[in-house]
Design a protein around this motif. Structure first.
Motif, PDB file in Angstrom:
ATOM      1  N   UNK A   1       0.915  -1.292  -0.141  1.00  0.00           N
ATOM      2  CA  UNK A   1       0.064  -0.093   0.122  1.00  0.00           C
ATOM      3  C   UNK A   1       1.071   1.302  -0.020  1.00  0.00           C
ATOM      4  N   UNK A   2       0.750   2.106  -1.039  1.00  0.00           N
ATOM      5  CA  UNK A   2       1.340   3.422  -1.016  1.00  0.00           C
ATOM      6  C   UNK A   2       0.500   4.562  -0.774  1.00  0.00           C
ATOM      7  N   UNK A   3       0.620   5.245   0.197  1.00  0.00           N
ATOM      8  CA  UNK A   3      -0.224   6.506   0.547  1.00  0.00           C
ATOM      9  C   UNK A   3       0.368   7.648   0.817  1.00  0.00           C
ATOM     10  N   UNK A   4      -0.372   8.698   0.457  1.00  0.00           N
ATOM     11  CA  UNK A   4       0.117  10.260   0.795  1.00  0.00           C
ATOM     12  C   UNK A   4       0.262  10.370   2.426  1.00  0.00           C
ATOM     13  N   UNK A   5       1.687  10.744   2.809  1.00  0.00           N
ATOM     14  CA  UNK A   5       1.705  10.668   4.300  1.00  0.00           C
ATOM     15  C   UNK A   5       1.371  12.312   4.772  1.00  0.00           C
ATOM     16  N   UNK A   6       1.662  13.218   3.713  1.00  0.00           N
ATOM     17  CA  UNK A   6       1.522  14.588   4.211  1.00  0.00           C
ATOM     18  C   UNK A   6       1.361  15.232   2.702  1.00  0.00           C
ATOM     19  N   UNK A   7       0.912  16.469   2.899  1.00  0.00           N
ATOM     20  CA  UNK A   7       0.607  17.522   1.775  1.00  0.00           C
ATOM     21  C   UNK A   7       1.099  18.638   2.235  1.00  0.00           C
ATOM     22  N   UNK A   8       2.048  19.546   1.664  1.00  0.00           N
ATOM     23  CA  UNK A   8       2.409  21.070   1.655  1.00  0.00           C
ATOM     24  C   UNK A   8       1.572  21.824   0.801  1.00  0.00           C
ATOM     25  N   UNK A   9       0.597  22.734   1.367  1.00  0.00           N
ATOM     26  CA  UNK A   9      -0.150  23.669   0.544  1.00  0.00           C
ATOM     27  C   UNK A   9      -0.081  24.924   1.253  1.00  0.00           C
ATOM     28  N   UNK A  10       0.333  26.018   0.258  1.00  0.00           N
ATOM     29  CA  UNK A  10       0.508  27.521   0.704  1.00  0.00           C
ATOM     30  C   UNK A  10       1.383  27.356   2.065  1.00  0.00           C
ATOM     31  N   UNK A  11       2.420  26.629   2.119  1.00  0.00           N
ATOM     32  CA  UNK A  11       3.328  26.553   3.225  1.00  0.00           C
ATOM     33  C   UNK A  11       2.717  25.978   4.203  1.00  0.00           C
ATOM     34  N   UNK A  12       1.928  25.409   4.320  1.00  0.00           N
ATOM     35  CA  UNK A  12       1.247  24.516   5.422  1.00  0.00           C
ATOM     36  C   UNK A  12       1.471  23.176   5.209  1.00  0.00           C
ATOM     37  N   UNK A  13       1.548  22.340   6.225  1.00  0.00           N
ATOM     38  CA  UNK A  13       1.674  20.880   6.248  1.00  0.00           C
ATOM     39  C   UNK A  13       0.162  20.393   6.769  1.00  0.00           C
ATOM     40  N   UNK A  14      -0.354  19.634   5.903  1.00  0.00           N
ATOM     41  CA  UNK A  14      -1.608  18.900   6.007  1.00  0.00           C
ATOM     42  C   UNK A  14      -1.279  17.242   6.006  1.00  0.00           C
TER      43      UNK A  14
END
Length: 211
Positions: A145-158
């Motif tokens: 299973x490969x999944x997104x661990x985090x996303x950085x948007x507009x300089x903020x981590x989600x």
């Protein structure tokens, strides 16, 4: 290597000629690797096998072991594998590296760690917004299973469940089944231009009689 084995290697080389003896030894070592791979992943096409340990004649006669072998596969779950310390008598493999190239429907631009080395992150555009995605991978029930661990948007981590559901869906590749005879653990995750490469490792693998 014992003197007996060394003497045998020299005798065979003198008898049939160095190039012929080396070609014969390479063929025998390659056959052992082919048998081991066929036992581990039955039905998988093998495009190339490259044993290491020149001169091959000394490797063949001196230790009943293939020190390292590179194998290119024709398999949806793996592009290549590396066998380390394959015992030709028992079929035991000390270490097995397996590289799965996981296709991703969302185009990703790799984020390099250094020149020629990519990280587990890539950039993409979602809903008109440029974001950086970092991936993680797990093996559960012989499925990768490969999944997104985090996303950085507009300089903020989600991270995790805070990633918008539609983004998680578009960023998550389909699960990939792995051989049920091998217990893999994840070593590295790398975002490449065309896919996400996951390096898996298994230790003390039994490939049966390698020949």
């Amino acid at each position: 290597m014992s003197r007996t084995f060394a003497a045998g290697a020299v005798a065979l080389t003198l008898l049939v000629g160095a190039p012929i003896a080396e070609s014969f030894a390479e063929s025998r070592l390659t056959d052992s690797v082919h048998t081991a791979v066929a036992q581990l992943v039955p039905g998988t096409g093998i495009n190339r096998i490259e044993p290491r340990g020149r001169p091959y004649i000394l490797s063949l006669l001196g230790g009943h072991e293939v020190s390292t072998a590179y194998v290119d596969l024709d398999d949806p779950a793996a592009s290549r594998m590396i066998l380390q310390r394959l015992n030709r008598d028992t079929g035991k493999v000390n270490s097995l590296l397996w590289f799965s190239d996981v296709k991703q429907s969302t185009p990703l631009q790799p984020v390099p760690l250094a020149e020629g080395v990519n990280s587990s992150s890539g950039t993409t555009t979602l809903d008109g917004e440029t974001v950086t995605v970092t991936y993680t991978a797990t093996v559960t029930g012989h499925t990768l299973h490969v999944r997104p661990k985090r996303v950085v948007r507009s300089g903020k981590r989600v991270a995790g469940e805070s990633i918008p559901a539609q983004w998680r869906t578009s960023l998550t590749p389909a699960p990939m089944p792995l051989p049920k005879t091998i217990d893999f653990g994840v070593r590295t995750v790398t975002v490449d231009a065309d896919d996400i490469t996951v390096e898996l490792r298994a230790e003390n693998v039994d490939a049966g009689q390698a020949g």
